[in-house]
Design a protein around this motif. Structure first.
Motif, PDB file in Angstrom:
ATOM      1  N   ARG A 102       0.863  -1.191   0.000  1.00 25.24           N
ATOM      2  CA  ARG A 102       0.000   0.000   0.000  1.00 25.24           C
ATOM      3  C   ARG A 102       0.892   1.231   0.000  1.00 25.24           C
ATOM      4  O   ARG A 102       1.866   1.316   0.730  1.00 25.24           O
ATOM      5  N   MET A 103       0.543   2.197  -0.832  1.00 21.59           N
ATOM      6  CA  MET A 103       1.363   3.399  -0.991  1.00 21.59           C
ATOM      7  C   MET A 103       0.684   4.593  -0.336  1.00 21.59           C
ATOM      8  O   MET A 103      -0.526   4.763  -0.458  1.00 21.59           O
ATOM      9  N   GLU A 104       1.485   5.410   0.316  1.00 24.16           N
ATOM     10  CA  GLU A 104       1.016   6.667   0.885  1.00 24.16           C
ATOM     11  C   GLU A 104       1.876   7.804   0.343  1.00 24.16           C
ATOM     12  O   GLU A 104       3.084   7.651   0.163  1.00 24.16           O
ATOM     13  N   LEU A 105       1.240   8.952   0.079  1.00 26.25           N
ATOM     14  CA  LEU A 105       1.940  10.115  -0.436  1.00 26.25           C
ATOM     15  C   LEU A 105       2.283  11.055   0.716  1.00 26.25           C
ATOM     16  O   LEU A 105       1.432  11.375   1.543  1.00 26.25           O
ATOM     17  N   VAL A 106       3.542  11.496   0.739  1.00 23.63           N
ATOM     18  CA  VAL A 106       4.009  12.466   1.727  1.00 23.63           C
ATOM     19  C   VAL A 106       4.554  13.662   0.953  1.00 23.63           C
ATOM     20  O   VAL A 106       5.524  13.531   0.199  1.00 23.63           O
ATOM     21  N   GLU A 107       3.926  14.813   1.120  1.00 21.68           N
ATOM     22  CA  GLU A 107       4.321  16.000   0.358  1.00 21.68           C
ATOM     23  C   GLU A 107       5.673  16.511   0.854  1.00 21.68           C
ATOM     24  O   GLU A 107       5.863  16.793   2.031  1.00 21.68           O
ATOM     25  N   VAL A 108       6.622  16.603  -0.095  1.00 22.45           N
ATOM     26  CA  VAL A 108       7.979  17.047   0.253  1.00 22.45           C
ATOM     27  C   VAL A 108       8.359  18.332  -0.470  1.00 22.45           C
ATOM     28  O   VAL A 108       9.435  18.884  -0.215  1.00 22.45           O
ATOM     29  N   GLY A 109       7.514  18.801  -1.391  1.00 22.55           N
ATOM     30  CA  GLY A 109       7.771  20.051  -2.081  1.00 22.55           C
ATOM     31  C   GLY A 109       8.760  19.892  -3.229  1.00 22.55           C
ATOM     32  O   GLY A 109       9.428  18.865  -3.354  1.00 22.55           O
ATOM     33  N   PRO A 110       8.791  20.869  -4.107  1.00 24.74           N
ATOM     34  CA  PRO A 110       8.068  22.142  -4.054  1.00 24.74           C
ATOM     35  C   PRO A 110       6.597  22.004  -4.457  1.00 24.74           C
ATOM     36  O   PRO A 110       6.208  21.014  -5.069  1.00 24.74           O
ATOM     37  N   SER A 111       5.800  23.011  -4.106  1.00 20.29           N
ATOM     38  CA  SER A 111       4.389  23.048  -4.464  1.00 20.29           C
ATOM     39  C   SER A 111       4.062  24.439  -4.995  1.00 20.29           C
ATOM     40  O   SER A 111       4.521  25.445  -4.433  1.00 20.29           O
ATOM     41  N   MET A 112       3.268  24.519  -6.076  1.00 22.76           N
ATOM     42  CA  MET A 112       2.937  25.805  -6.686  1.00 22.76           C
ATOM     43  C   MET A 112       1.721  25.657  -7.590  1.00 22.76           C
ATOM     44  O   MET A 112       1.327  24.545  -7.953  1.00 22.76           O
ATOM     45  N   ASP A 113       1.138  26.781  -7.949  1.00 23.70           N
ATOM     46  CA  ASP A 113       0.021  26.836  -8.894  1.00 23.70           C
ATOM     47  C   ASP A 113       0.540  27.394 -10.214  1.00 23.70           C
ATOM     48  O   ASP A 113       1.239  28.430 -10.234  1.00 23.70           O
ATOM     49  N   PHE A 114       0.193  26.724 -11.312  1.00 22.05           N
ATOM     50  CA  PHE A 114       0.520  27.193 -12.651  1.00 22.05           C
ATOM     51  C   PHE A 114      -0.727  27.831 -13.260  1.00 22.05           C
ATOM     52  O   PHE A 114      -1.755  27.154 -13.416  1.00 22.05           O
ATOM     53  N   VAL A 115      -0.650  29.101 -13.598  1.00 21.22           N
ATOM     54  CA  VAL A 115      -1.748  29.799 -14.274  1.00 21.22           C
ATOM     55  C   VAL A 115      -1.343  29.965 -15.737  1.00 21.22           C
ATOM     56  O   VAL A 115      -0.372  30.670 -16.045  1.00 21.22           O
ATOM     57  N   ILE A 116      -2.074  29.321 -16.635  1.00 21.73           N
ATOM     58  CA  ILE A 116      -1.721  29.333 -18.055  1.00 21.73           C
ATOM     59  C   ILE A 116      -2.019  30.705 -18.643  1.00 21.73           C
ATOM     60  O   ILE A 116      -3.125  31.229 -18.511  1.00 21.73           O
ATOM     61  N   ARG A 117      -1.018  31.282 -19.303  1.00 23.54           N
ATOM     62  CA  ARG A 117      -1.167  32.598 -19.926  1.00 23.54           C
ATOM     63  C   ARG A 117      -1.170  32.501 -21.453  1.00 23.54           C
ATOM     64  O   ARG A 117      -2.141  32.817 -22.105  1.00 23.54           O
ATOM     65  N   ARG A 118      -0.071  32.094 -22.043  1.00 25.83           N
ATOM     66  CA  ARG A 118       0.014  31.944 -23.496  1.00 25.83           C
ATOM     67  C   ARG A 118       0.574  30.566 -23.827  1.00 25.83           C
ATOM     68  O   ARG A 118       1.320  29.985 -23.032  1.00 25.83           O
ATOM     69  N   HIS A 119       0.220  30.092 -24.989  1.00 20.72           N
ATOM     70  CA  HIS A 119       0.818  28.837 -25.448  1.00 20.72           C
ATOM     71  C   HIS A 119       0.852  28.845 -26.974  1.00 20.72           C
ATOM     72  O   HIS A 119      -0.038  29.411 -27.620  1.00 20.72           O
ATOM     73  N   ARG A 120       1.891  28.257 -27.520  1.00 21.50           N
ATOM     74  CA  ARG A 120       2.059  28.191 -28.973  1.00 21.50           C
ATOM     75  C   ARG A 120       2.316  26.747 -29.375  1.00 21.50           C
ATOM     76  O   ARG A 120       3.432  26.241 -29.243  1.00 21.50           O
ATOM     77  N   PRO A 121       1.301  26.041 -29.846  1.00 24.15           N
ATOM     78  CA  PRO A 121       1.507  24.640 -30.262  1.00 24.15           C
ATOM     79  C   PRO A 121       2.272  24.572 -31.572  1.00 24.15           C
ATOM     80  O   PRO A 121       2.318  25.559 -32.326  1.00 24.15           O
ATOM     81  N   PRO A 122       2.868  23.453 -31.896  1.00 26.32           N
ATOM     82  CA  PRO A 122       3.586  23.325 -33.174  1.00 26.32           C
ATOM     83  C   PRO A 122       2.598  23.252 -34.328  1.00 26.32           C
ATOM     84  O   PRO A 122       1.478  22.766 -34.176  1.00 26.32           O
ATOM     85  N   ASN A 123       3.026  23.747 -35.496  1.00 20.10           N
ATOM     86  CA  ASN A 123       2.155  23.618 -36.664  1.00 20.10           C
ATOM     87  C   ASN A 123       2.144  22.166 -37.137  1.00 20.10           C
ATOM     88  O   ASN A 123       3.014  21.361 -36.793  1.00 20.10           O
ATOM     89  N   GLU A 124       1.155  21.834 -37.944  1.00 22.03           N
ATOM     90  CA  GLU A 124       0.906  20.437 -38.306  1.00 22.03           C
ATOM     91  C   GLU A 124       2.057  19.828 -39.099  1.00 22.03           C
ATOM     92  O   GLU A 124       2.419  18.668 -38.908  1.00 22.03           O
ATOM     93  N   SER A 125       2.649  20.604 -40.013  1.00 23.25           N
ATOM     94  CA  SER A 125       3.749  20.067 -40.827  1.00 23.25           C
ATOM     95  C   SER A 125       4.973  19.757 -39.969  1.00 23.25           C
ATOM     96  O   SER A 125       5.624  18.718 -40.144  1.00 23.25           O
ATOM     97  N   LEU A 126       5.271  20.657 -39.002  1.00 25.99           N
ATOM     98  CA  LEU A 126       6.405  20.410 -38.123  1.00 25.99           C
ATOM     99  C   LEU A 126       6.136  19.228 -37.206  1.00 25.99           C
ATOM    100  O   LEU A 126       7.040  18.430 -36.924  1.00 25.99           O
ATOM    101  N   ARG A 127       4.905  19.069 -36.736  1.00 26.53           N
ATOM    102  CA  ARG A 127       4.564  17.931 -35.888  1.00 26.53           C
ATOM    103  C   ARG A 127       4.745  16.608 -36.633  1.00 26.53           C
ATOM    104  O   ARG A 127       5.290  15.638 -36.092  1.00 26.53           O
ATOM    105  N   LYS A 128       4.295  16.557 -37.898  1.00 28.73           N
ATOM    106  CA  LYS A 128       4.441  15.333 -38.683  1.00 28.73           C
ATOM    107  C   LYS A 128       5.910  15.005 -38.909  1.00 28.73           C
ATOM    108  O   LYS A 128       6.311  13.842 -38.856  1.00 28.73           O
ATOM    109  N   GLU A 129       6.715  16.037 -39.164  1.00 30.38           N
ATOM    110  CA  GLU A 129       8.140  15.791 -39.374  1.00 30.38           C
ATOM    111  C   GLU A 129       8.816  15.291 -38.109  1.00 30.38           C
ATOM    112  O   GLU A 129       9.675  14.414 -38.140  1.00 30.38           O
ATOM    113  N   ALA A 130       8.418  15.854 -36.955  1.00 29.62           N
ATOM    114  CA  ALA A 130       9.030  15.448 -35.689  1.00 29.62           C
ATOM    115  C   ALA A 130       8.587  14.052 -35.265  1.00 29.62           C
ATOM    116  O   ALA A 130       9.325  13.362 -34.553  1.00 29.62           O
ATOM    117  N   MET A 131       7.387  13.635 -35.682  1.00 29.36           N
ATOM    118  CA  MET A 131       6.858  12.339 -35.277  1.00 29.36           C
ATOM    119  C   MET A 131       7.224  11.207 -36.229  1.00 29.36           C
ATOM    120  O   MET A 131       6.766  10.085 -36.058  1.00 29.36           O
TER     121      MET A 131
END
Length: 315
Positions: free
Chosen positions: A215-244
C-alpha cells in the motif's frame, strides 16, 4: 563551399552518436535560463526545478537580454544555447509588471523552437517549508510517477499542451521494466480550473497491505505551486508530422507451428516422423552371444557327466 568537419577521435565519434537521432529517445536534458529581470520567487522556482533534474539539467545564472521566446527574432540566442548544451527542452524565467513570476517551458526540434507554454507561478512553497522524515526523501535520478487529475487534461487544449510538456520535462529516462522498490517519488498535477493547475512533489511510502502489492502513501515534500496558463504556442501540423516520423518497422516473419495462449503464453507444436522400428537393424552384441554359448556348453557337460551314472544304476 563550407568545409564539413568530421570527428577524428573516438571520443568525438561517441559524442556525435549521442546527439544522433534515435527511434526511442532517452531522457531529455533541460536548459534553465534567467531573463533580464527576475524575482526572488522565480529564482527559487528555477533553483528547485534544477534540483529535481540535477543529473539532466544545465543552469545558466547570468541574465539574458536577447532571449524572448514569444517574439520574432528573440529565439536565436535560445536556439544557440540549445545547440551548445544539447538540450531539447528549456525553462525560461522572467518577471515584469504585466506578467509577474512568468515561466516559459518549451521544447525544441533539431535545435529549433518546437512549441511553447507560458505559465504564471502562484502560491509557491519551497522544499524547506515542508516537515517530514528525511529518510523518505527521494533519491536523485529516481524514476517518478506522474499523476494528472481532472477532466481538463483531456478536454481543454491548453491543459493538454501543458500535460505533454510536463511529461517531457519530468519523465526522466525511458525504461521498459521498473522495480517497484526503486520508485520513491510522484508528481501530482490537479486541474483546478480550465487555466489553473496545482503542481506538487510527493514522496512515496510503502506499507504492508496483506497482499503482494504494498500500500502506498503520499508524503508531500515540495516544491508546491500553482501554474496559471497565460500563453501557449503549439507546433504547426507540418512540423509535428516531421518530428513524429519513425522508420517503418520490418514485418515479422511468420512463425510456423507456433501459437499464443493468454494463460500459457507461447506454445509450439513439434512433429516427429514415423520411427519405423521394424526396419531398424539391431546391434550385434558379441558379449551376450558368447555368454549364451558358454552357458550352453556347461549344460551339455553336465548332461554328459550324469548319463553314465544313470546307465550304471540301471544295470
Amino acid at each position: 563551399m563550407l568545409e564539413i568537419k568530421t570527428a577524428k577521435t573516438r571520443k568525438g565519434k561517441r559524442e556525435l552518436e549521442k546527439r544522433a537521432p534515435k527511434l526511442v529517445e532517452s531522457g531529455k536534458k533541460t536548459l534553465i535560463l534567467h531573463g533580464t529581470k527576475t524575482s526572488g520567487v522565480l529564482n527559487a522556482v528555477l533553483a528547485q526545478i534544477y534540483h529535481l533534474k540535477k543529473n539532466d539539467a544545465v543552469k545558466y545564472s547570468r541574465k539574458n537580454e536577447n532571449v524572448k521566446p514569444f517574439e520574432a527574432g528573440g529565439e536565436t540566442s535560445l536556439e544557440f544555447f540549445s545547440l551548445k548544451t544539447d538540450c531539447s527542452i528549456f525553462v525560461y524565467g522572467s518577471h515584469s509588471k504585466k506578467r509577474p513570476d512568468n515561466l516559459v517551458i518549451g521544447r525544441t526540434y533539431d535545435h529549433h523552437i518546437y512549441d511553447l507554454v507560458e505559465v504564471g507561478v502562484e502560491n509557491f512553497k519551497p522544499m524547506e517549508s515542508f516537515s517530514y522524515d528525511k529518510k523518505l526523501a527521494p533519491k536523485e535520478g529516481s524514476k517518478p510517477f506522474i499523476v494528472f487529475i481532472g477532466e481538463g487534461f483531456e478536454a481543454v487544449d491548453e491543459l493538454k499542451h501543458l500535460k505533454e510538456v510536463l511529461l517531457d520535462l519530468f519523465r526522466g529516462e525511458v525504461v521498459e521494466n521498473l522495480n517497484l522498490a526503486g520508485v520513491d517519488r510522484a508528481y501530482v498535477c490537479a486541474a483546478l480550473s480550465p487555466n489553473r493547475v496545482l503542481f506538487t512533489h510527493c514522496a512515496l511510502r510503502l506499507k504492508k497491505s496483506g497482499t503482494v502489492v504494498p500500500r502506498m502513501e503520499l508524503v508531500e515534500v515540495g516544491p508546491s505551486m500553482d501554474f496559471v496558463i497565460r500563453r501557449h504556442r503549439p507546433p504547426n501540423e507540418s512540423l509535428r508530422k516531421e518530428a513524429m516520423k519513425t522508420t517503418r518497422e520490418k514485418p515479422k516473419k511468420k512463425e510456423k507451428n507456433v501459437k499464443r495462449d493468454e494463460l500459457k503464453g507461447k506454445i509450439g507444436s513439434i512433429y516427429i516422423p514415423d520411427q519405423k522400428v521394424g526396419e531398424t537393424a539391431l546391434p550385434y552384441k558379441a558379449k551376450g552371444v558368447k555368454r549364451e554359448r558358454r552357458e550352453a556348453k556347461r549344460k551339455n557337460d553336465k548332461d554328459g557327466e550324469n548319463a553314465p551314472k544313470r546307465q550304471k544304476e540301471d544295470s
